[in-house]
Design an enzyme around this catalytic site. Structure first.
Site, short mmCIF file in Angstrom:
data_model
loop_
_atom_site.label_atom_id
_atom_site.label_comp_id
_atom_site.label_asym_id
_atom_site.label_seq_id
_atom_site.Cartn_x
_atom_site.Cartn_y
_atom_site.Cartn_z
N CYS A 146 0.83 -1.22 0.00
CA CYS A 146 0.00 0.00 0.00
C CYS A 146 0.86 1.26 0.00
CB CYS A 146 -0.91 0.01 1.23
SG CYS A 146 -1.91 1.52 1.33
N ARG A 148 -0.14 4.09 0.76
CA ARG A 148 -0.56 4.95 1.87
C ARG A 148 -0.54 4.21 3.19
NH1 ARG A 148 -4.81 6.79 -1.61
NH2 ARG A 148 -3.46 7.98 -2.99
N ASP A 307 5.29 2.09 -6.20
CA ASP A 307 5.87 3.24 -5.50
C ASP A 307 6.96 2.75 -4.55
OD1 ASP A 307 4.17 5.10 -6.72
OD2 ASP A 307 2.60 4.74 -5.24
#
Ligand SMILES: *Cc1c(COP(=O)(O)O)cnc(C)c1O
Length: 392
Positions: A146, A148, A307
């Site tokens: 994730c 975030r 990311d």
């Protein structure tokens, strides 16, 4: 033989229910109830070990996940795990591993630099005409990679603390914003009435033309995609939805039916896949995925390079491989099936498209291009027209 059968399974739309819950006497009514699915999520080591033999890396990962990103897996999604396959692509996405605690020098807790683009807590205003509105920090299940994880699930280092009133005020004052993307966390975890309050409030703001929801609920918890939800959502058109599918096995019969229900209510669907080592970093898997998505009426939208989130190096696949996969799709299959590959630039640069090179040479007179088969072609640039006023 085994491989062929596995392949057919990945390509078909099967139901995997009740799967691991077959011996527990769960009724069909309970199984199809989203509240039952959420209440019966696997969130503990004991819950996991009831069904799976864990590796040492997974075991330690689960123990350590409580201080970082919580573990939660819906029974529906858990059933997609192939317990015979230690490299199962579903397992890699959802079961913590000890490698999550290994931090590489380039990795960050906020890899897309969102916190520095928040004019109001919970509202990310990075691009000129659109915003990302983080409406909740909870998801139906937690993806181990994730982006975030710093704010999501309640286990990490920060709290989300979205200020709704300040966000609505900001949106009212900023007339340049025409597009609001609801995400989080997962907005579809809200009740219909809570979600409707947000959507109707946004629709009161005249300059907001376009709404979209980013959600993995249709995949993690397809039982939540009820006729009532779809009926409510279609009042707020134009409303698009971006879902998140990484591997063809995630497109089960129940998921397909949920996606069709959304599409039948006029909600255009896009997919945002994340490029993950050992999950979808090969052309065959990606091709099956994008074909199945089209059959569910979902247009592959983005393929994200992972990311640089802390503890994700075991899931990182090389950019060169991502480009090779896009090259293997473009021209070789339906154009609608080819997502845009992007890197969300580390530190807050936003999404940057990454494409194979089809322009071999370019000057004032011509461009030299190649096609998907590698054949080269020339396209002459238009001759410079004399300016009728200056060149009389
Ligand atoms: C991805 C993203 C958007 C939406 O981008 P599109 O390219 O329009 O889909 C908006 N805001 C932020 C901060 C984003 O990360």
């Amino acid at each position: 033989m085994h491989h062929d059968r596995q392949n057919d399974l990945e390509k078909s739309f099967s139901s995997f229910a009740p799967g691991y819950w077959a011996d527990e006497g769960v009724s069909e009514e309970d199984w199809n109830n989203p509240t039952w699915q959420l209440k019966n999520r696997i969130t503990s080591l004991a819950g996991l070990e009831k069904h799976l033999v864990l590796s040492e890396e997974e075991r330690n990962g689960v123990i350590l996940s409580g201080t970082k990103l919580a573990m939660a897996i819906t029974p529906h999604f858990f059933n997609l795990i192939d317990r015979e396959d230690p490299e199962c692509p579903i397992r890699r996405q959802i079961i913590p591993r000890v490698e999550e605690t290994f931090i590489s020098p380039y990795e960050m807790s906020d890899p897309c630099g969102e916190d520095s683009s928040m004019p109001v807590p919970g509202l990310v205003h990075r691009y000129p005409d659109r915003v990302l509105f983080l409406v909740t920090d909870r998801c139906a299940a937690y993806c181990r990679y994730c982006t975030r994880s710093r704010v999501v699930s309640g286990a990490g280092e920060q709290d989300l603390e979205t200020d709704y009133e300040a966000a609505f005020r900001y949106l009212e004052e900023h007339t340049e914003i025409r597009d609001v993307l609801l995400s989080g966390g997962d907005p579809l975890l809200f009740s219909d009435s809570k979600l409707e309050k947000i959507l109707s409030r946004l629709r009161e703001i005249k300059h907001i033309e376009f709404l979209r929801i980013g959600s993995r609920v249709p995949i993690f918890l397809p039982q939540r995609i009820t006729p009532e939800l779809c009926e409510m959502l279609q009042k707020y058109h134009p409303l698009f939805m971006s879902v998140h599918v990484n591997h063809p096995r995630e497109l089960t019969l129940e998921v397909k039916e949920g996606l069709e229900r959304l599409a039948n209510n006029g909600i255009p669907l896009g997919n945002q896949a994340v490029f993950l080592r050992g999950v979808n970093d090969d052309l065959d898997t990606m091709k099956t995925l994008v074909h199945k998505l089209l059959m569910c009426r979902v247009r592959p939208y983005y393929l994200y390079q992972l990311d640089l989130i802390q503890g994700s190096s075991h899931l990182q696949a090389p950019v060169a491989k991502g480009i090779e996969i896009i090259e293997g799709l473009r021209g070789h299959t339906t154009g609608y099936a080819v997502p845009q590959y992007v890197i969300d630039a580390p530190g807050g640069g936003g999404k940057v498209p990454i494409n194979p090179d089809y322009v071999l040479q370019k000057n004032d007179e011509r461009v030299v291009i190649r096609n998907f088969e590698g054949k080269t072609y020339e396209y002459p640039e238009p001759a410079v027209q004399p300016d009728p006023i200056l060149d009389y």
